[in-house]
Design a protein around this motif. Structure first.
Motif, short mmCIF file in Angstrom:
data_model
loop_
_atom_site.label_atom_id
_atom_site.label_comp_id
_atom_site.label_asym_id
_atom_site.label_seq_id
_atom_site.Cartn_x
_atom_site.Cartn_y
_atom_site.Cartn_z
N ARG A 51 0.83 -1.20 0.00
CA ARG A 51 0.00 0.00 0.00
C ARG A 51 0.87 1.25 0.00
N GLY A 52 1.85 1.27 -0.90
CA GLY A 52 2.77 2.38 -0.97
C GLY A 52 2.11 3.64 -1.50
N ASP A 53 2.54 4.79 -0.98
CA ASP A 53 2.01 6.08 -1.42
C ASP A 53 2.75 6.56 -2.66
N ILE A 54 2.02 6.76 -3.74
CA ILE A 54 2.56 7.29 -4.98
C ILE A 54 1.81 8.57 -5.29
N ALA A 55 2.53 9.69 -5.43
CA ALA A 55 1.90 10.98 -5.71
C ALA A 55 2.10 11.34 -7.17
N VAL A 56 1.00 11.65 -7.85
CA VAL A 56 1.05 12.15 -9.23
C VAL A 56 1.00 13.67 -9.15
N CYS A 57 2.06 14.31 -9.62
CA CYS A 57 2.21 15.76 -9.49
C CYS A 57 2.07 16.41 -10.86
N TYR A 58 1.27 17.46 -10.93
CA TYR A 58 1.08 18.19 -12.19
C TYR A 58 0.44 19.54 -11.90
N ILE A 59 0.43 20.43 -12.90
CA ILE A 59 -0.25 21.72 -12.80
C ILE A 59 -1.54 21.62 -13.58
N LYS A 60 -2.65 21.81 -12.90
CA LYS A 60 -3.96 21.46 -13.45
C LYS A 60 -4.28 22.22 -14.72
#
Length: 500
Positions: A178-187
């Motif tokens: 259950r690793g935390d993966i963050a998807v980062c972007y500018i909306k």
């Protein structure tokens, strides 16, 4: 034990379920505690070493001092809205999600007779402070880099990009981890189709865990052949590099427990650029970029080309007759190159595996003593050592380790083709490498863009380090929602002036 979805009103039922599930009494790091809140019983579960005990002690002191008459009705709601003074707190009615939160370092607080529980996010992860990147060093510029803790990394990006449209969307990956993966972007910049594809592929990962973090994620989400050695994403340890790509319309994937941020999509040209170019004058930066490209070309072509010409010396003009080996050595020339390539890889791997204090000595032994003695005893020719060294230095010129490894792999393939087929083998190999690069795509983006398909403005930007004031357009191939980097308010004013 059957999985419990809802929070049961009976506190003992919830306690027994969590104790059996988490192994309280078998594993020492699950902390269980019972309380008396007014006239009701309460309990908490947390993980030793992952919560801020001082902060939670202050919160619980406020919660436990309430008069019993104040908690006769709606106990949990009153505790949550009047006494749970910690800023990061929430109510939850799903046991499965609550267990995931607990194993992520949060604290569960249950009250008898309630169908919800309170979750306190008072995590205190083991973490190291940001320090200078060992891979992407610069003479000028910031010295901080990403670390293994996800909130630290998002803060480093947020510090440089104070945009309300910046998004960090969490996806849980791994049935057990259950690793935390963050998807980062500018909306309002990044193509929403790209984000949808990335999140869909992340959600489709079906595996028990991802202990190798970002590399395991890459192998699941990149499309195309898994046997293609060309890297389809770029890794960086520098927050400023990540922010530059975000402003262009790229997306970043941040994996908890890893200091390497994945940038996608990427092309060939992303792997041959370095942040040092942007901390130098425009002319100097362009010069450094061209030198780096020249070094990469030398690394790929020089040894197999020299070997092809030596094996067919009648093709050499008189002016280049000096290229031939004067003392070829005992081992056939082709095999000398292959052995030299293996030797360089062994030295490189050994310097990574040994302690830092011994790395310098090992590099000296491998580069000087072994190479020098190999030529003196006649095993290798001097030219082979020279051209292998030039190729090795050229490969290290790129900041992308993955791309450098791909170049070394392609060079070994070319050497084998030349060894068996001579000059025709070199030509066939180069054509094959070009076809592989031309057909490779990173999330739908051609790998050789802007060379294929050709884009003049894009080619200027990748070959030269252009002045920043002139770089107002974002890469069109990324299909950004906002095509330029100008202030929207200024653009509206200019349009109004034109209408007048």
């Amino acid at each position: 034990m059957e999985e419990q979805e809802r929070i049961n009103k009976d506190l003992d039922h919830n306690i027994n379920y969590l104790k059996d599930l988490l192994g309280v009494g078998e594993t020492f790091d699950i902390v269980f505690r019972e309380y008396k809140v007014g006239r009701k019983r309460a309990a908490s579960f947390s993980i030793n070493g992952m919560t801020n005990d001082v902060l939670l002690t202050n919160v619980f002191q406020d919660m436990l001092t309430l008069h019993p008459d104040e908690l006769s009705l709606n106990t949990l709601q009153k505790l949550f809205y009047t006494r749970a003074t910690h800023s990061q707190v929430k109510l939850m009615d799903n046991m499965k999600d609550a267990v995931t939160s607990l194993l992520s370092g949060e604290l569960l607080f249950l009250v008898d007779g309630e169908t919800e529980l309170i979750i306190f996010d008072a995590r205190a992860y083991p973490a190291r402070m940001p320090s200078e990147s060992t891979i992407e060093k610069v003479t000028r510029g910031s010295r901080d880099s990403f670390v293994e803790t996800l909130p630290f990394n998002t803060a480093l990006i947020r510090r440089r990009l104070r945009d309300p449209n910046l998004r960090f969307e969490i996806v849980k990956v791994g049935v057990r981890s259950r690793g935390d993966i963050a998807v980062c972007y500018i909306k309002d910049i990044t193509d929403p189709k790209l984000i949808d594809i990335v999140k869909q592929r992340l959600n489709n990962i079906n595996i028990d865990g991802i202990p190798m973090a970002e590399k395991a994620i890459e192998e699941y989400i990149v499309g195309g052949s898994k046997w293609n050695p060309l890297p389809k994403v770029r890794y960086t340890e520098r927050p400023d590099v990540a922010v530059v790509h975000l402003l262009e319309g790229h997306a970043c994937i941040i994996s908890d427990t890893s200091p390497n941020i994945m940038i996608l999509p990427t092309t060939f040209w992303h792997h041959v650029q370095h942040v040092e170019e942007f901390h130098q004058h425009v002319m100097i930066g362009s010069y450094l970029r061209l030198v780096r490209l020249f070094g990469i070309v030398l690394s790929l072509f020089l040894p197999p080309l020299w070997l092809a010409l030596v094996l067919q010396q009648h093709l050499l003009p008189e002016a280049l007759a000096f290229l031939g080996p004067r003392d070829p050595g005992i081992i056939p020339i082709g095999f000398q190159f292959l052995l030299a390539e293996v030797g360089v890889e062994l030295v490189r791997m050994a310097t990574v595996h040994v302690p830092t204090a011994q790395a310098t000595s090992l590099g000296f032994i491998g580069a000087f003593m072994l190479g020098d003695f190999a030529t003196k005893v006649g095993l290798f020719g001097n030219e082979i050592i020279f051209y292998t060294a030039v190729a090795a230095v050229g490969a290290f010129a790129t900041p992308s380790i993955e791309f450098a490894m791909a170049i070394r792999f392609f060079r070994a393939v070319l050497l084998l083709l030349v060894l068996f087929f001579k000059l025709p083998g070199l030509i066939i190999g180069l054509i094959g490498i070009f076809i592989v690069m031309a057909t490779t795509k990173s999330f739908g983006i051609p790998y050789l863009w802007p060379f294929l398909p050709f884009n003049l403005n894009g080619m200027k930007d990748v070959l030269l380090r252009l002045p920043l004031p002139s770089k107002v357009l974002r890469p069109a191939i990324l299909k950004p929602l906002d095509s330029d980097r100008l202030n929207n308010d200024n653009k509206e004013d200019e349009e109004k002036d034109k209408d007048k």
